[in-house]
Design an enzyme around this catalytic site. Structure first.
Site, PDB file in Angstrom:
ATOM      1  N   SER A  67      25.168   6.396  31.814  1.00 57.49           N
ATOM      2  CA  SER A  67      24.787   6.778  30.458  1.00 57.49           C
ATOM      3  C   SER A  67      24.052   5.637  29.771  1.00 57.49           C
ATOM      4  O   SER A  67      24.026   4.504  30.261  1.00 57.49           O
ATOM      5  CB  SER A  67      26.033   7.132  29.649  1.00 57.49           C
ATOM      6  OG  SER A  67      26.729   5.940  29.339  1.00 57.49           O
ATOM      7  N   LYS A  68      23.484   5.988  28.635  1.00 56.49           N
ATOM      8  CA  LYS A  68      22.771   4.994  27.838  1.00 56.49           C
ATOM      9  C   LYS A  68      23.708   3.835  27.493  1.00 56.49           C
ATOM     10  O   LYS A  68      23.309   2.681  27.480  1.00 56.49           O
ATOM     11  CB  LYS A  68      22.270   5.682  26.563  1.00 56.49           C
ATOM     12  CG  LYS A  68      21.594   4.749  25.593  1.00 56.49           C
ATOM     13  CD  LYS A  68      20.974   5.519  24.466  1.00 56.49           C
ATOM     14  CE  LYS A  68      21.193   4.879  23.112  1.00 56.49           C
ATOM     15  NZ  LYS A  68      21.155   3.436  23.074  1.00 56.49           N
ATOM     16  N   ARG A  69      24.963   4.165  27.242  1.00 58.46           N
ATOM     17  CA  ARG A  69      25.924   3.132  26.872  1.00 58.46           C
ATOM     18  C   ARG A  69      26.115   2.097  27.986  1.00 58.46           C
ATOM     19  O   ARG A  69      26.307   0.920  27.731  1.00 58.46           O
ATOM     20  CB  ARG A  69      27.251   3.744  26.461  1.00 58.46           C
ATOM     21  CG  ARG A  69      27.478   3.572  24.960  1.00 58.46           C
ATOM     22  CD  ARG A  69      28.686   4.325  24.481  1.00 58.46           C
ATOM     23  NE  ARG A  69      28.443   5.759  24.547  1.00 58.46           N
ATOM     24  CZ  ARG A  69      29.324   6.647  25.006  1.00 58.46           C
ATOM     25  NH1 ARG A  69      30.489   6.264  25.457  1.00 58.46           N
ATOM     26  NH2 ARG A  69      29.023   7.928  25.021  1.00 58.46           N
ATOM     27  N   ASP A 122      23.333  -0.333  27.690  1.00 54.15           N
ATOM     28  CA  ASP A 122      23.534  -1.258  26.562  1.00 54.15           C
ATOM     29  C   ASP A 122      24.584  -2.303  26.933  1.00 54.15           C
ATOM     30  O   ASP A 122      24.443  -3.487  26.667  1.00 54.15           O
ATOM     31  CB  ASP A 122      24.008  -0.503  25.315  1.00 54.15           C
ATOM     32  CG  ASP A 122      22.948   0.460  24.800  1.00 54.15           C
ATOM     33  OD1 ASP A 122      21.771   0.283  25.186  1.00 54.15           O
ATOM     34  OD2 ASP A 122      23.280   1.384  24.048  1.00 54.15           O
TER      35      ASP A 122
END
Ligand code: GLU
Length: 507
Positions: free
Chosen positions: A264-266, A269
Site C-alpha cells: 500500500s501507499k503507507r 511512506d
C-alpha cells in the site's frame, strides 16, 4: 477458429495508479504484443462518487512514461470508441432491461433507508444482510410486487435499481488461466446491483457489456477481481454471450516487503520508496506522493523490475528488454501466489540499466540536474565525471549525490573521516603535497598519479593516510573515485584552493 487477441487495461480514475496497476497494464501489453493482438485502454469511470480529477491524465501519462503504448482507447480512439464509460452511459440500460425481460434480473425499489434499517436489525442478531435468493422474496421488488404495482412505481418515477437474480443452488465455474478451475457456490453470491438509481451502470454491468462489445478475448487483471468473476461468468450466460466469453487470468497481488498483506501507499511512506510510477499531487489535500520517474528510475528498469513480480521466465535471466519480454512472456508462467515487493531490488535493477548507459547519455541526465541548480559546466567534463561515478550510482539522482563535490567545494567536513585521517602530521604532509602538485608540468591524471606514488614511496609514507586526508580536503568525506581522477578534473587551481581552505578550517 481462434479469436484475435484483444486485451484491455480498464482502470478507474479514482486516484493515482499504483504500481500494481502498471504491472497489470504491462502483462496485458506483453500478452497482446506476443500474440500480435490489440491492447486497449478503457477508462471505467461510472462511479461518480469516486471520480478524482487528474487521475485519468495521470494514467495516460504513466503508460506513456512506461512505454506501454495502446493501440485503441481513450485519447486515440478506435473502432469501438468511445472508450470512456461515462461517454457510453446511454448504452448500458438496454442490456440491464434485457435481463429483466428474460427474468434474469429485476427492479428493486427498496430505498437506501429501508435497506439500512434491515441491515441494522439483522446486525443486532449478528447476521450480515445480503440481497440474495433467500431474502429477495421479502423485499420490495418486481418479484414480490404485482405487475400493476411495478408499472405504477415505474410510471411515478420511483427510484429503483436493477439487480441480478443469482440462481439458487448452483456451482459457478470460472476457468482461470493462472488458477485453473475456480468453483464458487451461488449461495455465497448476492443479487448485485447492475444498474443504479442515478442512471449509471455498476462496474459489473459496464465491464461485461464493454468487454463483449469491444470483442475482448482475454481479461487479465488483478486478483482482487477474482471474487467478481463468477458474477461475470453468470452475466455472459444470461446475456447469451457464453461462446464469446473472454478467458480470465487473475494476477497475483503485490505484497508488502515483509510479505504479509497487499502493498500500500503507507508501506511506501513508511519505508521510503514510491508506490506510484509518477509523482502525484492529491487535488484535495495537496499531499504529494513520490513517483519512480521523479525518484530517478529509468522506465526500462522500472518495467523490467515489475515484469518479474508475479511472472518468472524459464531461465534465471533477470535483465530483459521489452522486446525480450514480449518474446518470452506467457500467462502460464504467472504465479498464483503474491509477489513480495523488494525496494532494494528495484534499485538494483536501475543500477544494472544505469551502468550500461554511455557516459554521454548519463551526462544528459546529470546536466539537467545541474541546470536546475544553476550550475553550468562543459558537456565534456560532465561526461567524464559520469564515467567516473556511474558504478556508484543506482538512481539518476545518485549521479548528483555521487558527484556534487566536482561542482561545489565542500563547506563542511565529515567528522568520522576527520577523526580517522586528520592526524598531527597531516597539515605538514599536505603542505608538501601542495608543493609537489605545484611543481608538476601538467595536471593530467597519470602525471599526478605517478608523482604522488613516487613521493609516498620515497618518504616511506602510508598510502591510506596521505590519500584519505587529501580526499577529505577535496571531497569533504570519504567517498568518490581515485584521487588523481578527481584532482585532474578539478584542476590545479581548485585543488590548491580546497587544500588551503581545509588547512585553515581543520588546522
Ligand atoms: N475498473 C476496474 C479497475 O479499476 C477494472 C477491473 C477489470 O479489469 O475488470 O481495476
Amino acid at each position: 477458429m481462434n479469436k484475435r487477441v484483444r486485451v484491455r487495461f480498464a482502470p478507474s480514475p479514482t486516484g493515482p495508479l499504483h504500481i500494481g496497476g502498471i504491472r497489470t497494464a504491462l502483462y496485458n501489453y506483453l500478452f497482446a504484443k506476443k500474440h500480435n493482438g490489440d491492447f486497449i485502454l478503457r477508462i471505467e469511470d461510472t462511479d461518480q462518487n469516486r471520480y478524482v480529477p487528474g487521475a485519468e491524465d495521470y494514467i495516460i501519462d504513466s503508460l506513456r512514461w512506461c512505454g506501454l503504448q495502446y493501440n485503441e482507447g481513450v485519447g486515440i480512439g478506435g473502432p469501438h470508441a468511445p472508450y470512456r464509460q461515462s461517454e457510453r452511459k446511454h448504452l448500458y440500460k438496454q442490456y440491464a432491461d434485457a435481463l429483466v425481460e428474460k427474468g434474469f434480473a429485476y427492479y428493486a425499489f427498496d430505498t437506501p433507508d429501508e435497506l439500512e434499517n434491515i441491515r441494522k436489525q439483522l446486525e443486532a442478531q449478528k447476521i450480515t444482510f445480503q440481497y440474495n435468493p433467500a431474502t429477495r422474496s421479502s423485499m420490495k421488488n418486481s418479484i414480490t410486487l404485482n405487475e400493476a404495482e411495478v408499472k405504477r412505481l415505474l410510471l411515478a418515477d420511483t427510484p429503483y435499481v436493477i439487480r441480478i437474480k443469482i440462481p439458487e443452488h448452483e456451482e459457478i465455474i470460472v476457468n482461470d488461466i493462472i488458477r485453473g478451475e475456480v468453483r464458487v457456490h451461488s449461495s455465497l453470491m448476492d443479487d448485485k446491483v447492475l444498474y443504479k438509481s442515478d442512471g449509471m451502470p455498476t462496474y459489473h454491468l459496464a465491464n461485461v457489456v464493454d468487454d463483449y462489445l469491444m470483442e475482448i478475448s482475454h481479461v487479465i487483471r488483478g486478483e482482487e477481481w477474482l471474487p467478481s468473476a463468477p458474477l461475470h461468468v453468470l452475466l455472459y450466460r444470461y446475456f447469451g454471450w457464453e461462446s464469446s466469453m473472454p478467458q480470465f487470468a487473475h494476477l497475483p497481488l503485490l505484497l508488502k516487503p515483509e510479505g504479509n498483506g497487499k502493498l500500500s501507499k503507507r508501506d511506501g511512506d513508511r519505508l521510503g520508496f514510491p508506490v506510484f510510477p509518477l509523482q502525484w499531487t492529491d487535488p484535495k489535500s495537496g499531499e504529494i506522493s513520490s513517483g519512480y520517474r521523479e525518484s530517478g528510475y529509468f522506465p526500462e528498469a522500472f518495467i523490467n523490475m515489475l515484469s518479474l513480480l508475479g511472472w518468472h521466465p524459464e531461465t534465471e535471466q533477470e535483465i530483459f528488454t521489452i522486446e525480450e519480454l514480449i518474446q518470452v512472456f506467457s500467462l502460464e508462467r504467472a504465479s498464483k501466489s503474491g509477489a513480495k515487493f523488494d525496494p532494494e531490488k528495484a534499485k538494483w535493477f536501475n543500477h544494472q540499466y544505469l551502468i550500461t548507459k554511455s557516459n554521454a547519455e548519463l551526462a544528459i541526465c546529470l546536466k539537467s540536474i545541474l541546470i536546475k541548480k544553476d550550475i553550468h559546466v562543459d558537456d565534456d567534463k560532465i561526461e567524464k565525471i559520469c564515467g567516473l561515478i556511474k558504478e556508484r550510482a543506482n538512481l539518476i539522482s545518485d549521479l548528483w549525490n555521487q558527484s556534487d563535490y566536482f561542482f561545489v567545494a565542500p563547506d563542511t567536513y565529515d567528522e568520522k573521516t576527520i577523526k580517522k585521517y586528520w592526524k598531527e602530521n597531516t597539515p605538514s604532509l599536505l603542505n608538501e603535497l601542495k608543493s609537489l602538485l605545484l611543481s608538476l608540468d601538467d595536471f593530467k591524471k597519470e602525471t599526478i598519479e605517478t608523482a604522488i606514488h613516487r613521493y609516498i614511496e620515497e618518504n616511506g609514507l602510508s598510502m591510506g593516510q596521505v590519500m584519505n586526508s587529501w580526499r577529505l580536503t577535496l571531497v569533504g568525506t570519504a567517498k568518490g573515485p581515485g584521487m588523481a581522477d578527481i584532482a585532474s578534473i578539478l584542476g590545479r587551481e581548485e585543488v590548491l584552493a580546497r587544500m588551503n581552505k581545509a588547512l585553515i578550517e581543520l588546522k
